[in-house]
Motif scaffolding. Structure first.
Motif, PDB file in Angstrom:
ATOM      1  N   GLY A  21      62.312  26.546  29.756  1.00  0.00           N
ATOM      2  CA  GLY A  21      61.755  26.203  31.063  1.00  0.00           C
ATOM      3  C   GLY A  21      62.795  25.827  32.100  1.00  0.00           C
ATOM      4  O   GLY A  21      62.455  25.559  33.262  1.00  0.00           O
ATOM      5  N   GLY A  23      64.857  27.702  33.545  1.00  0.00           N
ATOM      6  CA  GLY A  23      64.936  28.744  34.569  1.00  0.00           C
ATOM      7  C   GLY A  23      65.921  29.864  34.260  1.00  0.00           C
ATOM      8  O   GLY A  23      66.278  30.636  35.148  1.00  0.00           O
ATOM      9  N   LYS A  24      66.344  29.976  33.008  1.00  0.00           N
ATOM     10  CA  LYS A  24      67.372  30.966  32.634  1.00  0.00           C
ATOM     11  C   LYS A  24      66.930  32.404  32.945  1.00  0.00           C
ATOM     12  O   LYS A  24      67.690  33.186  33.505  1.00  0.00           O
ATOM     13  N   SER A  25      65.700  32.731  32.582  1.00  0.00           N
ATOM     14  CA  SER A  25      65.232  34.115  32.774  1.00  0.00           C
ATOM     15  C   SER A  25      64.987  34.403  34.250  1.00  0.00           C
ATOM     16  O   SER A  25      65.395  35.443  34.774  1.00  0.00           O
ATOM     17  N   THR A  26      64.316  33.478  34.923  1.00  0.00           N
ATOM     18  CA  THR A  26      63.969  33.680  36.332  1.00  0.00           C
ATOM     19  C   THR A  26      65.234  33.777  37.180  1.00  0.00           C
ATOM     20  O   THR A  26      65.380  34.667  38.007  1.00  0.00           O
ATOM     21  N   ARG A 119      57.421  21.035  33.736  1.00  0.00           N
ATOM     22  CA  ARG A 119      57.470  22.499  33.654  1.00  0.00           C
ATOM     23  C   ARG A 119      56.858  23.017  32.360  1.00  0.00           C
ATOM     24  O   ARG A 119      56.245  24.077  32.341  1.00  0.00           O
ATOM     25  N   ARG A 126      53.939  26.707  23.192  1.00  0.00           N
ATOM     26  CA  ARG A 126      55.099  27.389  23.755  1.00  0.00           C
ATOM     27  C   ARG A 126      56.155  27.807  22.741  1.00  0.00           C
ATOM     28  O   ARG A 126      57.263  28.117  23.111  1.00  0.00           O
ATOM     29  N   LEU A 160      66.221  21.970  43.138  1.00  0.00           N
ATOM     30  CA  LEU A 160      66.924  23.113  43.735  1.00  0.00           C
ATOM     31  C   LEU A 160      66.052  24.360  43.688  1.00  0.00           C
ATOM     32  O   LEU A 160      65.449  24.665  42.652  1.00  0.00           O
ATOM     33  N   MET A 162      65.492  28.588  44.030  1.00  0.00           N
ATOM     34  CA  MET A 162      66.260  29.722  43.496  1.00  0.00           C
ATOM     35  C   MET A 162      67.437  30.050  44.423  1.00  0.00           C
ATOM     36  O   MET A 162      68.536  30.321  43.961  1.00  0.00           O
TER      37      MET A 162
HETATM   38  N1  LIG Z   1      64.504  26.152  40.322  1.00  0.00           N
HETATM   39  C1  LIG Z   1      63.222  26.230  40.009  1.00  0.00           C
HETATM   40  N2  LIG Z   1      62.298  25.567  40.735  1.00  0.00           N
HETATM   41  C2  LIG Z   1      60.988  25.614  40.416  1.00  0.00           C
HETATM   42  N3  LIG Z   1      60.471  26.288  39.361  1.00  0.00           N
HETATM   43  C3  LIG Z   1      61.343  26.964  38.596  1.00  0.00           C
HETATM   44  C4  LIG Z   1      62.752  26.975  38.860  1.00  0.00           C
HETATM   45  N4  LIG Z   1      63.362  27.725  37.912  1.00  0.00           N
HETATM   46  C5  LIG Z   1      62.380  28.159  37.105  1.00  0.00           C
HETATM   47  N5  LIG Z   1      61.175  27.715  37.507  1.00  0.00           N
HETATM   48  C6  LIG Z   1      59.881  27.980  36.854  1.00  0.00           C
HETATM   49  O1  LIG Z   1      59.951  27.395  35.557  1.00  0.00           O
HETATM   50  C7  LIG Z   1      59.268  28.228  34.621  1.00  0.00           C
HETATM   51  C8  LIG Z   1      60.202  28.560  33.464  1.00  0.00           C
HETATM   52  O2  LIG Z   1      61.230  29.420  33.933  1.00  0.00           O
HETATM   53  P1  LIG Z   1      61.954  30.464  32.960  1.00  0.00           P
HETATM   54  O3  LIG Z   1      60.950  31.219  32.167  1.00  0.00           O
HETATM   55  O4  LIG Z   1      62.909  31.237  33.801  1.00  0.00           O
HETATM   56  O5  LIG Z   1      62.729  29.464  32.005  1.00  0.00           O
HETATM   57  P2  LIG Z   1      63.648  29.796  30.755  1.00  0.00           P
HETATM   58  O6  LIG Z   1      64.793  28.861  30.852  1.00  0.00           O
HETATM   59  O7  LIG Z   1      63.949  31.254  30.722  1.00  0.00           O
HETATM   60  O8  LIG Z   1      62.719  29.373  29.542  1.00  0.00           O
HETATM   61  P3  LIG Z   1      62.699  29.933  28.020  1.00  0.00           P
HETATM   62  O9  LIG Z   1      63.811  29.255  27.280  1.00  0.00           O
HETATM   63  O10 LIG Z   1      61.351  29.506  27.513  1.00  0.00           O
HETATM   64  O11 LIG Z   1      62.858  31.427  28.068  1.00  0.00           O
HETATM   65  C9  LIG Z   1      58.777  29.453  35.393  1.00  0.00           C
HETATM   66  O12 LIG Z   1      57.440  29.256  35.734  1.00  0.00           O
HETATM   67  C10 LIG Z   1      59.662  29.465  36.625  1.00  0.00           C
HETATM   68  O13 LIG Z   1      59.028  30.073  37.724  1.00  0.00           O
END
Ligand SMILES: Nc1ncnc2c1ncn2[C@@H]1O[C@H](COP(=O)(O)OP(=O)(O)OP(=O)(O)O)[C@@H](O)[C@H]1O
Ligand SMILES: O=C(O)C1=C[C@@H](O)[C@@H](O)[C@H](O)C1
Ligand SMILES: [Mg+2]
Length: 178
Positions: A21, A23-26, A119, A126, A160, A162
């Motif tokens: 959560g 935000g790595k993927s996003t 988050r 999950r 922060l 994106m």
């Molecule tokens: N900077 C940010 N501000 C607000 N919401 C965010 C931010 N970065 C990510 N998110 C939201 O948090 C959620 C998790 O993001 P994401 O799937 O990219 O996390 P991850 O690190 O890839 O998690 P995982 O380890 O489960 O793959 C998504 O709904 C995304 O839109």
């Protein structure tokens, strides 16, 4: 004896680590776009190689098996000019992390515990790699030293956007920009 040094493999990847959560993927896919790099999500790589969804691997084979599968795939990964979004649990595998570190810098996307809790919602829904009954707080304290051990840089993502995060990435890793 060698007279000329052997060429060092070029370090051209940027690996994102952090709690589920964070935000790595996003962020990873957007960072790849602005840096003119390819993008890889190791969670998707595992799904594609195993021909199963992550949730099915975890349900059918268990968390320990998932960890081994993840470690095996990430330890074998060889890419270049690529932003790599990892799964949060890859940090438990020394071999996988050594492999990622050998190909480029590692950026830890940190998030405070209260923000993570917001988050993530219900951890049971999950597929998070954790001991039975382990709280998010305990998992956070277990993993934080590992993320920090491997990180070349860290951004605390609380508050922060994106765009803010992409700006920070450009500041920290200018040589990666096209
Ligand atoms: N900077 C940010 N501000 C607000 N919401 C965010 C931010 N970065 C990510 N998110 C939201 O948090 C959620 C998790 O993001 P994401 O799937 O990219 O996390 P991850 O690190 O890839 O998690 P995982 O380890 O489960 O793959 C998504 O709904 C995304 O839109
Ligand atoms: O941090 C974790 O424990 C995980 C994060 C996800 O990206 C997946 O890799 C999997 O659900 C485990
Ligand atoms: Mg992800």
């Amino acid at each position: 004896m060698k007279t000329t040094p052997s060429p060092q493999p070029q370090k051209t990847t940027l690996t994102l680590t952090g709690m589920p959560g964070a935000g790595k993927s996003t962020l990873g896919v957007l960072a790849a776009k602005i840096l003119g790099m390819d993008f890889m999500d190791t969670d998707l790589l595992i799904q594609s190689h195993e021909k199963m969804r992550l949730s099915e691997i975890i349900e059918q084979k268990g968390l320990d098996a998932f960890r081994e599968i993840e470690a095996r795939h990430v330890a074998a990964l060889k890419v270049s000019h690529t932003v790599i979004a990892t799964g949060g649990s890859v940090i438990y595998s020394e071999k996988a992390m050594e492999n990622l570190a050998s190909q480029g810098p590692i950026l830890h996307l940190a998030l405070s515990l209260p923000e993570l809790a917001k988050r993530l919602g219900n951890l049971d829904e999950r597929g998070v790699v954790r001991k039975p009954g382990q709280s998010l707080e305990a998992l956070f304290h277990e993993r934080m030293p590992l993320y920090r051990k491997w990180a070349d840089a860290e951004i605390t993502c609380d508050g922060l956007s994106m765009d803010d995060l992409l700006c920070r990435i450009r500041q920290i890793f200018p040589p990666l920009s096209p």
